[in-house]
Design a protein around this motif. Structure first.
Motif, PDB file in Angstrom:
ATOM      1  N   GLU A  76       0.831  -1.197   0.000  1.00  0.00           N
ATOM      2  CA  GLU A  76       0.000   0.000   0.000  1.00  0.00           C
ATOM      3  C   GLU A  76       0.877   1.262   0.000  1.00  0.00           C
ATOM      4  N   GLN A  77       1.961   1.225   0.750  1.00  0.00           N
ATOM      5  CA  GLN A  77       2.910   2.337   0.744  1.00  0.00           C
ATOM      6  C   GLN A  77       3.515   2.488  -0.650  1.00  0.00           C
ATOM      7  N   MET A  78       3.897   1.376  -1.247  1.00  0.00           N
ATOM      8  CA  MET A  78       4.491   1.417  -2.592  1.00  0.00           C
ATOM      9  C   MET A  78       3.512   2.010  -3.600  1.00  0.00           C
ATOM     10  N   ALA A  79       2.246   1.623  -3.498  1.00  0.00           N
ATOM     11  CA  ALA A  79       1.233   2.143  -4.424  1.00  0.00           C
ATOM     12  C   ALA A  79       1.096   3.655  -4.264  1.00  0.00           C
ATOM     13  N   ALA A  80       0.957   4.122  -3.031  1.00  0.00           N
ATOM     14  CA  ALA A  80       0.801   5.564  -2.793  1.00  0.00           C
ATOM     15  C   ALA A  80       2.020   6.341  -3.277  1.00  0.00           C
ATOM     16  N   ASN A  81       3.202   5.753  -3.138  1.00  0.00           N
ATOM     17  CA  ASN A  81       4.428   6.421  -3.573  1.00  0.00           C
ATOM     18  C   ASN A  81       4.562   6.516  -5.089  1.00  0.00           C
ATOM     19  N   LYS A  82       3.720   5.844  -5.835  1.00  0.00           N
ATOM     20  CA  LYS A  82       3.736   5.960  -7.299  1.00  0.00           C
ATOM     21  C   LYS A  82       3.099   7.254  -7.777  1.00  0.00           C
ATOM     22  N   VAL A  83       2.378   7.935  -6.896  1.00  0.00           N
ATOM     23  CA  VAL A  83       1.745   9.205  -7.268  1.00  0.00           C
ATOM     24  C   VAL A  83       2.789  10.309  -7.157  1.00  0.00           C
ATOM     25  N   ALA A  84       3.054  10.967  -8.276  1.00  0.00           N
ATOM     26  CA  ALA A  84       4.065  12.026  -8.308  1.00  0.00           C
ATOM     27  C   ALA A  84       3.784  13.069  -7.235  1.00  0.00           C
ATOM     28  N   GLY A  85       4.826  13.401  -6.475  1.00  0.00           N
ATOM     29  CA  GLY A  85       4.722  14.412  -5.443  1.00  0.00           C
ATOM     30  C   GLY A  85       4.298  13.889  -4.087  1.00  0.00           C
ATOM     31  N   ILE A  86       3.928  12.629  -4.018  1.00  0.00           N
ATOM     32  CA  ILE A  86       3.489  12.051  -2.741  1.00  0.00           C
ATOM     33  C   ILE A  86       4.639  11.286  -2.108  1.00  0.00           C
ATOM     34  N   ARG A  87       4.781  11.499  -0.805  1.00  0.00           N
ATOM     35  CA  ARG A  87       5.725  10.726  -0.002  1.00  0.00           C
ATOM     36  C   ARG A  87       4.912   9.953   1.022  1.00  0.00           C
TER      37      ARG A  87
END
Length: 170
Positions: A76-87
């Motif tokens: 889930e962390q990996m998925a969210a990190n695929k969104v540009a600008g999101i950490r």
């Protein structure tokens, strides 16, 4: 503060608990799913949707953070990190939850629904939501380097200066 939340089947019960508890504490919750339990669901779309919601809110000047949940929280962390600008940061104790905000200005926290009791998970989420970014120059600089790499595929003057070398004993 607006809080976007998403999960997979393994975090669904925890997601419902967190939404109830956080709403009672005055947070505005936006649920990105799933709506019902499905052991074969796929978390990437749910988590990416939550991260996109956080990014859009922040681009529009809204105070917004996110929570993504799964069995371990890793995917889930990996998925969210695929969104540009999101950490997005995986939190497993109070220190990692707080430091994700204080040092990394993470906008999304990830938790493993199978790793924490409900009350502990709530404490981790609250620690994340309530911790401000330090604005220390070294942290700002490092975050900008991450953003630069995300935009350009390079960190000016940094990557070229690193010479990889094999490890040898002694």
């Amino acid at each position: 503060m607006r809080v976007h939340i998403a999960t997979d089947h393994a975090g669904l019960e925890l997601s419902h608990y967190l939404m109830e508890q956080l709403t009672e504490q005055g947070y505005e919750l936006i649920d990105h799913g799933p709506e019902e339990y499905d052991a074969a669901d796929d978390y990437p779309a749910f988590c990416i949707s939550a991260a996109l919601g956080v990014r859009e809110d922040r681009e529009n000047g809204l105070d917004s953070l996110g929570i993504v949940l799964g069995g371990s929280g890793n995917g889930e962390q990996m998925a969210a990190n695929k969104v540009a600008g999101i950490r997005a940061a995986l939190a497993w104790n109070l220190d990692t939850a707080r430091l994700a905000r204080e040092h990394n200005n993470a906008q999304v926290v990830s938790l493993g629904g199978r790793q924490h009791e409900k009350e502990e998970a709530l404490q981790l989420v609250l620690a994340f939501l309530q911790e401000p970014f330090s604005d220390e120059e070294r942290h700002v600089r490092r975050i900008e380097q991450l953003a630069e790499y995300e935009r350009t595929g390079d960190i000016a003057g940094k990557l070229a200066a690193i010479t990889p070398r094999p490890f040898t004993r002694g």
